[in-house]
Design an enzyme around this catalytic site. Sequence first.
Site, PDB file in Angstrom:
ATOM      1  N   HIS A 162       0.692  -1.087   0.003  1.00 43.56           N
ATOM      2  CA  HIS A 162      -0.043  -0.027   0.142  1.00 43.56           C
ATOM      3  C   HIS A 162       0.746   1.132   0.044  1.00 43.56           C
ATOM      4  O   HIS A 162       1.949   1.106   0.519  1.00 43.56           O
ATOM      5  CB  HIS A 162      -0.740  -0.020   1.257  1.00 43.56           C
ATOM      6  CG  HIS A 162      -1.778   0.990   1.363  1.00 43.56           C
ATOM      7  ND1 HIS A 162      -1.624   2.325   1.955  1.00 43.56           N
ATOM      8  CD2 HIS A 162      -3.317   0.887   1.024  1.00 43.56           C
ATOM      9  CE1 HIS A 162      -2.868   2.846   1.694  1.00 43.56           C
ATOM     10  NE2 HIS A 162      -3.763   2.181   1.322  1.00 43.56           N
ATOM     11  N   ASP A 178       3.203  -3.861   8.121  1.00 43.39           N
ATOM     12  CA  ASP A 178       2.016  -3.533   7.994  1.00 43.39           C
ATOM     13  C   ASP A 178       0.772  -4.422   8.017  1.00 43.39           C
ATOM     14  O   ASP A 178       0.609  -5.331   7.210  1.00 43.39           O
ATOM     15  CB  ASP A 178       1.751  -2.784   6.503  1.00 43.39           C
ATOM     16  CG  ASP A 178       0.335  -2.217   6.251  1.00 43.39           C
ATOM     17  OD1 ASP A 178      -0.179  -2.207   7.048  1.00 43.39           O
ATOM     18  OD2 ASP A 178       0.195  -1.518   5.224  1.00 43.39           O
ATOM     19  N   GLN A 234      -4.309  -5.036   7.308  1.00 43.25           N
ATOM     20  CA  GLN A 234      -5.586  -6.112   6.660  1.00 43.25           C
ATOM     21  C   GLN A 234      -5.329  -7.438   7.246  1.00 43.25           C
ATOM     22  O   GLN A 234      -6.111  -8.163   7.024  1.00 43.25           O
ATOM     23  CB  GLN A 234      -5.197  -6.151   5.112  1.00 43.25           C
ATOM     24  CG  GLN A 234      -5.192  -4.902   4.295  1.00 43.25           C
ATOM     25  CD  GLN A 234      -6.772  -4.584   4.250  1.00 43.25           C
ATOM     26  OE1 GLN A 234      -7.843  -5.071   4.705  1.00 43.25           O
ATOM     27  NE2 GLN A 234      -6.882  -3.227   4.220  1.00 43.25           N
ATOM     28  N   LYS A 249     -10.153  -0.703  10.402  1.00 43.09           N
ATOM     29  CA  LYS A 249     -10.337  -2.161   9.525  1.00 43.09           C
ATOM     30  C   LYS A 249     -10.581  -3.165  10.436  1.00 43.09           C
ATOM     31  O   LYS A 249     -10.923  -4.347  10.084  1.00 43.09           O
ATOM     32  CB  LYS A 249      -9.069  -2.064   8.884  1.00 43.09           C
ATOM     33  CG  LYS A 249      -8.799  -1.097   7.754  1.00 43.09           C
ATOM     34  CD  LYS A 249      -7.754  -1.313   7.051  1.00 43.09           C
ATOM     35  CE  LYS A 249      -7.184  -0.079   6.102  1.00 43.09           C
ATOM     36  NZ  LYS A 249      -8.140   0.102   4.878  1.00 43.09           N
ATOM     37  N   CYS A 294      -4.592   2.438  -3.810  1.00 44.54           N
ATOM     38  CA  CYS A 294      -3.452   3.076  -3.247  1.00 44.54           C
ATOM     39  C   CYS A 294      -2.145   1.950  -3.290  1.00 44.54           C
ATOM     40  O   CYS A 294      -1.474   1.847  -2.631  1.00 44.54           O
ATOM     41  CB  CYS A 294      -3.813   3.472  -1.594  1.00 44.54           C
ATOM     42  SG  CYS A 294      -5.020   4.688  -1.560  1.00 44.54           S
TER      43      CYS A 294
END
Length: 409
Positions: free
Chosen positions: A120, A197, A200, A223, A366
């Site tokens: 991302h 990261d 998700q 999220k 993105c």
Amino acid sequence: MNIPSLRNQFPALDQHIGDYPLVYLDTAATSQKPRQVLDAMANFLTTDNANVHRAAHTLSGRATASYEAVRDKLKAFIHAVRREEIIFTHGTTEAINLVANGLKHRLNPGDVILVDSAAHHANLVPWQQLAAQTGARVEAIPLTAELRLDIAAFEALLEAGAAVVALGHVSNVLGTVNDVKTLCAKARAKGALTLVDGAQAVAHQAVDVADIGCDFYVFSGHKMYAPDGVGVLYGRFEALDSLTPLLTGGEMIKTVSFADTQFGELPNRLEAGTPPIVSVIGLGAAIDFINSLDRLALQAHERELMARLRAGLETVPQIRIHSPHDDTAYAPNSGAIAFNLGDQHHQDVGILLDQQGIAVRCGHHCAMPLMSLMGVKGCCRASIGLYTTPNDIDRFLAAIKEAAELLCP
């Protein structure tokens, strides 16, 4: 697991778009919020609303206690060693910027920052800015033809030397899952700092930062069924303590005079100004909500949905699926699947789906470098949450088949 009962706890899902009940398949962009998260924030604002860490009055004391209790919940939730390793931010993007900026004093011209090619933008642009400011350079970790991280290429890049390795845990576009534990171990063995990261990942699987062995792990509240405006930076204490603050000002100091400022200790040193207090309270309620669920059963439910979704898409000849097939050599794809309908513009497909009450994401997500690798300017993405039902998937599949007949007869 009683999914209909679970779904009923999300009031935003109980509505129609035009003549159709809402089918929400855009959870990777932001999740819907359960009633207990909404209630927790409303109750805080109704009874305890005050700034934290600043006053001796009762409301401020209650607010501070509630705020710090969420830090303890997060420590347990992701298996951090110390509560000081949890830093509240306004989101994943701010957390990565905080790390990238904080490493400015440690990088030198020629140092290499390796970044996952499926990243991302939030896990790419801050590193590019760091490189521009230090003379370091960013190199992409290639993907295989199946759009999975190329491990052999990663190992070769590590052999050549890297100061920082930035990886995605789960791709926000493809839903592919990286074996971050193994990748971080390889990076650590070569002396590189690692950032994962997890934006998700946290809603779909249990995360254990101690087991992963990363230096930094970041994610957003919105999220994972919490409100927006709050994120988390986990850092191994020594790595976190070495960061230069991104923001300076109130609450992060030890002493201030017009001649000098001495910064305080973790975690306050990296939390300048008034934090997103109400959102942190909501995040704490979201953790309680997730902890109340059988996460293994939930994972099984989501895997069944993903399999149903993929199998249905594969019956539409005009569909080009970008997300790779599940493979026993890899963890199952998680949460999202990306596709195009023939040569049709992704926005046109999204609008047709919306006319039947179905929400998906359309665009470059993105992740423009990944779009280039996929050979498209954009695509559609269907993403699921714990409230998604088989009927949601079936309604989406029926609608996409209608769109295919209309746009690609």
